[in-house]
Scaffold this motif. Structure first.
Motif, PDB file in Angstrom:
ATOM      1  N   CYS A 104     -11.888 -29.612  30.584  1.00  0.00           N
ATOM      2  CA  CYS A 104     -10.832 -30.200  31.431  1.00  0.00           C
ATOM      3  C   CYS A 104     -10.618 -31.694  31.220  1.00  0.00           C
ATOM      4  CB  CYS A 104     -11.143 -29.943  32.900  1.00  0.00           C
ATOM      5  SG  CYS A 104     -12.480 -30.962  33.560  1.00  0.00           S
ATOM      6  N   GLY A 105     -11.612 -32.408  30.751  1.00  0.00           N
ATOM      7  CA  GLY A 105     -11.467 -33.846  30.503  1.00  0.00           C
ATOM      8  C   GLY A 105     -11.762 -34.737  31.693  1.00  0.00           C
ATOM      9  N   CYS A 116     -20.253 -33.931  30.812  1.00  0.00           N
ATOM     10  CA  CYS A 116     -20.793 -32.667  31.325  1.00  0.00           C
ATOM     11  C   CYS A 116     -21.501 -31.850  30.261  1.00  0.00           C
ATOM     12  CB  CYS A 116     -19.686 -31.827  31.947  1.00  0.00           C
ATOM     13  SG  CYS A 116     -18.458 -31.251  30.759  1.00  0.00           S
ATOM     14  N   SER A 161     -15.336 -31.525  36.936  1.00  0.00           N
ATOM     15  CA  SER A 161     -14.544 -30.394  37.422  1.00  0.00           C
ATOM     16  C   SER A 161     -15.029 -29.110  36.770  1.00  0.00           C
ATOM     17  CB  SER A 161     -13.068 -30.666  37.139  1.00  0.00           C
ATOM     18  OG  SER A 161     -12.304 -29.591  37.534  1.00  0.00           O
ATOM     19  N   CYS A 162     -14.645 -28.862  35.513  1.00  0.00           N
ATOM     20  CA  CYS A 162     -14.981 -27.580  34.890  1.00  0.00           C
ATOM     21  C   CYS A 162     -16.461 -27.455  34.545  1.00  0.00           C
ATOM     22  CB  CYS A 162     -14.148 -27.378  33.625  1.00  0.00           C
ATOM     23  SG  CYS A 162     -14.629 -28.477  32.272  1.00  0.00           S
ATOM     24  N   GLU A 163     -17.108 -28.576  34.232  1.00  0.00           N
ATOM     25  CA  GLU A 163     -18.520 -28.630  33.811  1.00  0.00           C
ATOM     26  C   GLU A 163     -18.785 -27.809  32.556  1.00  0.00           C
ATOM     27  OE1 GLU A 163     -21.408 -28.436  37.027  1.00  0.00           O
ATOM     28  OE2 GLU A 163     -19.734 -28.617  38.425  1.00  0.00           O
ATOM     29  N   CYS A 220     -14.505 -35.551  33.115  1.00  0.00           N
ATOM     30  CA  CYS A 220     -15.718 -36.364  33.007  1.00  0.00           C
ATOM     31  C   CYS A 220     -15.711 -37.290  31.785  1.00  0.00           C
ATOM     32  CB  CYS A 220     -16.939 -35.447  32.929  1.00  0.00           C
ATOM     33  SG  CYS A 220     -16.944 -34.485  31.407  1.00  0.00           S
TER      34      CYS A 220
HETATM   35 FE1  FES Z   1     -14.501 -30.770  32.511  1.00  0.00          FE
HETATM   36 FE2  FES Z   1     -16.502 -32.307  31.669  1.00  0.00          FE
HETATM   37  S1  FES Z   1     -16.081 -31.717  33.676  1.00  0.00           S
HETATM   38  S2  FES Z   1     -14.810 -31.644  30.520  1.00  0.00           S
END
Ligand code: FES
Length: 320
Positions: free
Chosen positions: A274-275, A307, A268-270, A277
């Motif tokens: 966000c957690g 990520c 999501s956030c890459e 991945c």
């Molecule tokens: Fe959000 Fe890795 S995609 S922490």
């Protein structure tokens, strides 16, 4: 295992959109079929699905107990597509898929006093927290740090709801404008400090809170974006469940190496906040670069953010 949000998606509709400033819009979302949205706690966020590979997290800013979800979203000039697309496309009446709320930033309701500090758009989770603390009759103060009054969202509501518990800090106001987190943290025993905002601002507030003598468990924070350095020495990853081995190059992430080899990685956030991945580690030692796992979880070395994090060992075995 990686976390999948796909089974929990909810079809929502933008019930109302208000542009509070030139670059902050506030969206009220309701369930598209008229049913009730899942309940949420102060500090919770939802994922908003903006495209096949574009999922972003936004904090809920309304009072827990509300039947709609309210998001305050900054049209970030450094956006990688998320906030720009929301500002352009999400008009009143538009439909959008969202996840159920998740809370990685809960309140410690037992605190004797809570200092809530929001920097810029980081005010959003603090508003929900202030409502929750007020409803519980708990002692708190809400600090809103912003460049100027004209760039601050939610002001009328905050003034009306929280009165003198609200303290405004505008960069363009000389007298009394600058916040002093160290003094705030030290002023009353049993204080818990909460901060959300730009990464550098958060780092500074956290450091000041700890310098005031607050133990880690009384300093609470949630990063919503971060500058993360993913570079380092190459290493090998064995994706156990997929039976795939990849080499992760010096400038690539584990996620991109796995994706290139056909292994599906939910992201999501890459940028490590966000957690989405997070994956279990069976062998090897991660080099944690994320802002999501707690210090204790990082020390356990049995989870990794795909990520951005790397390896201290030459090989990792992952449950993906
Ligand atoms: Fe959000 Fe890795 S995609 S922490």
């Amino acid at each position: 295992m990686t976390i999948s949000i796909e089974n929990t998606l909810i079809n929502a509709r933008v019930q109302r959109r208000d542009d509070h400033t030139d670059d902050i819009a506030v969206f009220e979302l309701a369930a598209a079929d008229g049913s009730s949205l899942p309940a949420f706690e102060a500090g919770a966020h939802i994922d908003v699905v903006l495209g096949p590979d574009l999922i972003r997290q936004y904090s809920l800013s309304n009072a827990p107990g509300a039947t709609t979800y309210r998001l305050g979203i900054l049209n970030d000039p450094n956006s990688r597509g998320g906030s720009r697309s929301i500002h352009a496309d999400l008009k009143a009446g538009a439909e959008v898929q969202i996840s159920a709320p998740r809370n990685h930033f809960p309140l410690a309701m037992e605190a004797e006093h809570s200092v809530l500090i929001g920097g810029g758009i980081g005010i959003t989770p603090m508003i929900a927290m202030a409502y929750a603390l007020q409803a519980a009759n708990n002692s708190f103060e809400l600090h809103y740090c912003c460049r100027s009054e004209s760039r601050a969202a939610f002001l009328d509501e905050l003034r009306q709801a929280f009165g003198d518990r609200l303290v405004l800090h505008f960069d363009d106001v000389e007298a009394g404008g600058r916040i002093d987190p160290k003094s705030l943290a030290a002023a009353r025993p049993g204080t818990h400090l909460y901060v959300c905002g730009p990464g550098g601002f958060m780092d500074w507030v956290i450091e000041q809170g700890k310098a005031a003598g607050l133990p880690d468990q009384q300093v609470h924070f949630e990063y919503f974006n971060a500058d993360v350095d993913i570079s380092g020495e190459a290493f090998e990853v064995y994706a156990e469940a997929s039976d795939v081995t990849v080499q992760v190059g010096p400038e690539e992430s584990i996620a991109s190496a796995l994706k290139a080899a056909g292994v599906r990685v939910q992201m999501s956030c890459e940028e490590g906040v966000c957690g989405t991945c997070i994956c279990d580690v069976s062998e090897g030692t991660p080099d944690h670069r994320d802002h999501f796992l707690t210090e204790e979880e990082k020390e356990d070395n049995d989870q990794i953010a795909l990520c951005c994090s790397r390896a201290k060992s030459s090989r990792l075995v992952l449950d993906i």
